[in-house]
Scaffold this motif. Structure first.
Motif, PDB file in Angstrom:
ATOM      1  N   UNK A   1       3.404  -7.072 -37.461  1.00 24.66           N
ATOM      2  CA  UNK A   1       3.584  -7.228 -36.784  1.00 24.66           C
ATOM      3  C   UNK A   1       4.747  -7.295 -35.932  1.00 24.66           C
ATOM      4  N   UNK A   2       5.313  -7.479 -37.178  1.00 23.49           N
ATOM      5  CA  UNK A   2       6.996  -8.023 -36.757  1.00 23.49           C
ATOM      6  C   UNK A   2       7.764  -6.462 -37.052  1.00 23.49           C
ATOM      7  N   UNK A   3       7.325  -5.801 -37.975  1.00 20.34           N
ATOM      8  CA  UNK A   3       8.545  -4.293 -38.384  1.00 20.34           C
ATOM      9  C   UNK A   3       7.571  -3.098 -37.007  1.00 20.34           C
ATOM     10  N   UNK A   4       6.312  -3.708 -36.553  1.00 18.32           N
ATOM     11  CA  UNK A   4       5.670  -2.587 -35.479  1.00 18.32           C
ATOM     12  C   UNK A   4       6.962  -2.840 -34.383  1.00 18.32           C
ATOM     13  N   UNK A   5       8.087  -3.663 -34.059  1.00 16.31           N
ATOM     14  CA  UNK A   5       8.533  -4.116 -32.814  1.00 16.31           C
ATOM     15  C   UNK A   5       9.720  -4.107 -33.573  1.00 16.31           C
ATOM     16  N   UNK A   6      10.694  -3.679 -35.151  1.00 18.22           N
ATOM     17  CA  UNK A   6      11.208  -3.417 -35.191  1.00 18.22           C
ATOM     18  C   UNK A   6      12.237  -2.065 -35.263  1.00 18.22           C
ATOM     19  N   UNK A   7      11.693  -0.898 -35.612  1.00 17.38           N
ATOM     20  CA  UNK A   7      12.036   0.212 -34.457  1.00 17.38           C
ATOM     21  C   UNK A   7      12.012   0.515 -36.162  1.00 17.38           C
ATOM     22  N   UNK A   8      12.351   0.316 -36.907  1.00 17.86           N
ATOM     23  CA  UNK A   8      12.313   1.523 -38.473  1.00 17.86           C
ATOM     24  C   UNK A   8      11.366   1.920 -38.932  1.00 17.86           C
ATOM     25  N   UNK A   9      10.163   2.332 -37.844  1.00 20.95           N
ATOM     26  CA  UNK A   9       9.258   3.043 -38.284  1.00 20.95           C
ATOM     27  C   UNK A   9       7.933   3.077 -39.350  1.00 20.95           C
ATOM     28  N   UNK A  10       7.487   3.607 -39.699  1.00 22.05           N
ATOM     29  CA  UNK A  10       5.811   3.377 -40.334  1.00 22.05           C
ATOM     30  C   UNK A  10       6.821   3.308 -41.988  1.00 22.05           C
ATOM     31  N   UNK A  11       8.132   4.173 -42.277  1.00 24.91           N
ATOM     32  CA  UNK A  11       8.099   3.434 -44.031  1.00 24.91           C
ATOM     33  C   UNK A  11       9.308   1.606 -43.787  1.00 24.91           C
ATOM     34  N   UNK A  12       9.433   1.397 -43.127  1.00 25.65           N
ATOM     35  CA  UNK A  12       9.647  -0.413 -43.165  1.00 25.65           C
ATOM     36  C   UNK A  12       8.213  -1.197 -42.417  1.00 25.65           C
ATOM     37  N   UNK A  13       7.381  -0.524 -41.625  1.00 25.69           N
ATOM     38  CA  UNK A  13       6.198  -1.438 -41.307  1.00 25.69           C
ATOM     39  C   UNK A  13       5.065  -1.198 -42.857  1.00 25.69           C
ATOM     40  N   UNK A  14       5.502  -0.057 -43.203  1.00 25.35           N
ATOM     41  CA  UNK A  14       4.945   0.160 -45.047  1.00 25.35           C
ATOM     42  C   UNK A  14       4.994  -0.816 -45.807  1.00 25.35           C
TER      43      UNK A  14
END
Length: 155
Positions: free
Chosen positions: A60-73
């Motif tokens: 959830x936090x990484x979705x808002x982080x703006x660094x895209x799918x690489x960071x989310x995953x």
């Protein structure tokens, strides 16, 4: 009742992690970061519900982080691995080490790729930020929760 408690604990941890990360966004994202929420990575020492809780909170936090799918995953998978390893730590003082090492490596690679900064620098900055969050904030939190663990993390 055990399954409900596990689910509720995990959901609360996920929500707190996500809110803390987004609330402190200027420090939570970017090539130099100290995620205040990473103090919660000590929670697997008290409950296995923290493992999926931290993972979902990080997603959830990484979705808002703006660094895209690489960071989310991959950033979130790093948190999942670190939480599991913290859960397996044999001594309390070892609990904060997995988030420092795993995130230092994985998030260091992610930030190296995203910001085109030297790999050693991104790994070092992430590991330093993790050290501050995990030992500077998380370890005292762990010592404070130790007194109340039977009431808070009742299984």
């Amino acid at each position: 009742m055990k399954n409900v408690r596990f689910l509720v604990q995990g959901a609360l941890i996920a929500a707190i992690y996500a809110v803390l990360t987004v609330a402190f966004a200027p420090w939570s994202y970017g090539p130099v970061q100290v995620r205040i929420a990473e103090a919660l990575t000590i929670l697997p020492a008290f409950t296995p519900a923290a493992i999926p809780g931290l993972f979902v909170g990080c997603i959830l936090a990484n979705i808002f982080g703006g660094n895209g799918m690489i960071d989310i995953v991959f950033g979130s998978l790093a948190t999942l691995l670190a939480a599991f390893l913290s859960y397996k730590a044999s001594k309390k003082w070892l609990v904060p080490i997995p988030p420092i090492v795993v995130n230092g490596i994985v998030v260091g690679f992610i930030l190296n790729y995203l910001y085109q900064m030297p790999l050693v620098a991104t790994m070092g900055w992430v590991a330093l930020g993790q050290f501050v969050a995990c030992y500077g904030l998380g370890y005292p939190l762990m010592m404070g929760l130790e007194k109340y663990k039977d009431r808070i993390f009742k299984v």
